[in-house]
Design an enzyme around this catalytic site. Structure first.
Site, short mmCIF file in Angstrom:
data_model
loop_
_atom_site.label_atom_id
_atom_site.label_comp_id
_atom_site.label_asym_id
_atom_site.label_seq_id
_atom_site.Cartn_x
_atom_site.Cartn_y
_atom_site.Cartn_z
N ARG A 170 12.36 -21.74 9.85
CA ARG A 170 12.15 -23.22 9.08
C ARG A 170 13.31 -23.41 8.76
O ARG A 170 14.01 -24.66 8.97
CB ARG A 170 11.20 -22.93 8.14
CG ARG A 170 10.49 -24.22 7.67
CD ARG A 170 9.48 -24.11 6.46
NE ARG A 170 8.11 -23.51 6.88
CZ ARG A 170 7.14 -24.18 7.43
NH1 ARG A 170 7.41 -25.46 7.51
NH2 ARG A 170 5.96 -23.46 7.73
N VAL A 225 4.24 -8.28 11.60
CA VAL A 225 4.66 -7.22 10.70
C VAL A 225 3.99 -6.98 9.42
O VAL A 225 3.77 -5.73 8.90
CB VAL A 225 6.15 -7.45 10.41
CG1 VAL A 225 7.01 -7.40 11.33
CG2 VAL A 225 6.58 -8.56 9.51
N GLY A 278 10.75 -16.16 11.99
CA GLY A 278 11.34 -15.75 10.77
C GLY A 278 12.88 -15.37 10.83
O GLY A 278 13.37 -15.13 12.06
N TYR A 326 0.77 -6.08 7.30
CA TYR A 326 -0.37 -4.79 7.46
C TYR A 326 -1.63 -5.05 6.49
O TYR A 326 -2.68 -4.69 6.38
CB TYR A 326 0.33 -3.60 7.44
CG TYR A 326 0.74 -3.25 6.19
CD1 TYR A 326 0.13 -2.83 5.09
CD2 TYR A 326 1.96 -3.51 5.85
CE1 TYR A 326 0.52 -2.44 3.95
CE2 TYR A 326 2.69 -3.29 4.52
CZ TYR A 326 1.93 -2.65 3.53
OH TYR A 326 2.58 -2.23 2.41
N LEU A 354 0.94 -1.40 -0.10
CA LEU A 354 -0.06 0.06 0.10
C LEU A 354 0.96 1.27 0.16
O LEU A 354 0.29 2.40 0.16
CB LEU A 354 -0.96 -0.03 1.34
CG LEU A 354 -2.00 -1.26 1.13
CD1 LEU A 354 -2.68 -1.03 2.69
CD2 LEU A 354 -2.85 -1.08 0.11
N SER A 355 2.15 1.09 -0.21
CA SER A 355 3.35 2.06 -0.24
C SER A 355 2.75 3.25 -1.18
O SER A 355 2.57 4.52 -0.81
CB SER A 355 4.51 1.70 -0.39
OG SER A 355 5.14 1.10 0.43
N LYS A 359 16.13 -6.78 0.81
CA LYS A 359 16.47 -5.65 1.70
C LYS A 359 18.21 -5.89 1.86
O LYS A 359 18.92 -4.89 2.24
CB LYS A 359 16.08 -5.66 3.05
CG LYS A 359 14.48 -5.26 2.94
CD LYS A 359 13.59 -5.74 4.24
CE LYS A 359 12.22 -5.08 4.25
NZ LYS A 359 11.78 -3.81 4.59
#
Length: 264
Positions: free
Chosen positions: A150, A209, A125, A211, A15-16, A65
């Site tokens: 995992r 995290v 994670g 959304y 939704l950025s 990232k």
């Protein structure tokens, strides 16, 4: 007109653009912000476009990232210490990688009034955002951070950045005050994390995290079990606000209208 993008794979959930274009319009800035689905092979070319001034800034989401770092000229202190970049821009003819996820997460947790000091944190994670969460949690003085992933080796690799982490096998539920889903499991509405929290004491803090969707199965199940829940919407808004300020030297307003803008 200046051009900004959020890049990732997947990217359709982001939704950025909705948020950044709202702030651009609100502040009368002549620019456009879009999302771009890319592969790892596209990263170098996109950074070249920034160097040529064809792109003025990037937000970086999963799974790039860390992968984008080799194509940048310089990292901010936060990006260097976490080896995680979510905001890219040009400064003094250098492509800079910065990390606003730390600030976004920290402001979100403070807004919830959950006091991290002395608390035991369990993170599910080991992907791109996890170093930012750990960095922020340490700054907020968490007493112990446990990671489960995992692929266990990916969790073990985080010890290269943070020596005192505890790593447990997937499916093990340690004693915790707060648990964070930092995986992408939940981006699809019926995704389920196959970890059993039914024997956990009530009134723990479950944080996701993700959304969008705003209520993952992870959070819905936690609520049924009597826990406090929070999604990553405010973290997302706060990190976006910090990125917007880096690019435009304006701290955009976060009001009720801004928050409602992201309700799906």
């Amino acid at each position: 007109m200046k051009k900004y993008f959020v890049i990732g794979n997947p990217i359709e959930h982001s939704l950025s653009p909705k948020l950044h274009n709202y702030w651009l319009n609100q502040n009368k800035i002549e620019a456009i912000y879009n999302k771009k689905l890319i592969s790892k092979n596209d990263l170098e070319g996109i950074c070249d476009e920034i160097r040529k001034d064809n792109i003025n800034g990037l937000n970086v989401t999963i799974p790039f990232k860390k992968e984008i770092i080799p194509f940048l000229d310089q990292l901010s202190k936060e990006a260097e210490e976490t080896q995680s970049v979510n905001t890219v821009y040009m400064k003094n003819n250098k492509i800079i990688g910065h990390n606003t996820d730390i600030e976004g997460f920290e402001l979100n947790i403070k807004k919830t009034k959950f006091n991290v000091t002395g608390k035991k944190i369990f993170i599910i994670g080991a992907g791109g955002v996890v170093p930012s969460l750990i960095f922020a949690l340490k700054r907020m003085k968490a007493s112990n951070i446990v990671i489960s992933n995992r692929t266990k080796q990916n969790a073990e690799n985080l010890k290269n950045l943070f020596k005192d982490l505890t790593i447990v096998d997937w499916g093990i539920v340690p004693d915790f005050d707060m648990v964070i889903n930092a995986t992408s499991i939940g981006l699809k509405k019926d995704d389920l994390i196959d970890i059993d929290f039914s024997k956990t004491d009530k009134n723990k803090f479950f944080y996701d995290v993700i959304y969008n969707p705003k209520s993952t199965k992870f959070l819905r199940n936690a609520k049924k079990l009597g826990h406090e829940i929070e999604n990553g919407k405010m973290m997302f808004i706060y990190q976006a606000c910090a990125a917007f300020e880096k690019w435009h030297n304006i701290r955009p307003q976060i009001d009720t209208k801004t928050i409602k803008l992201l309700d799906q």
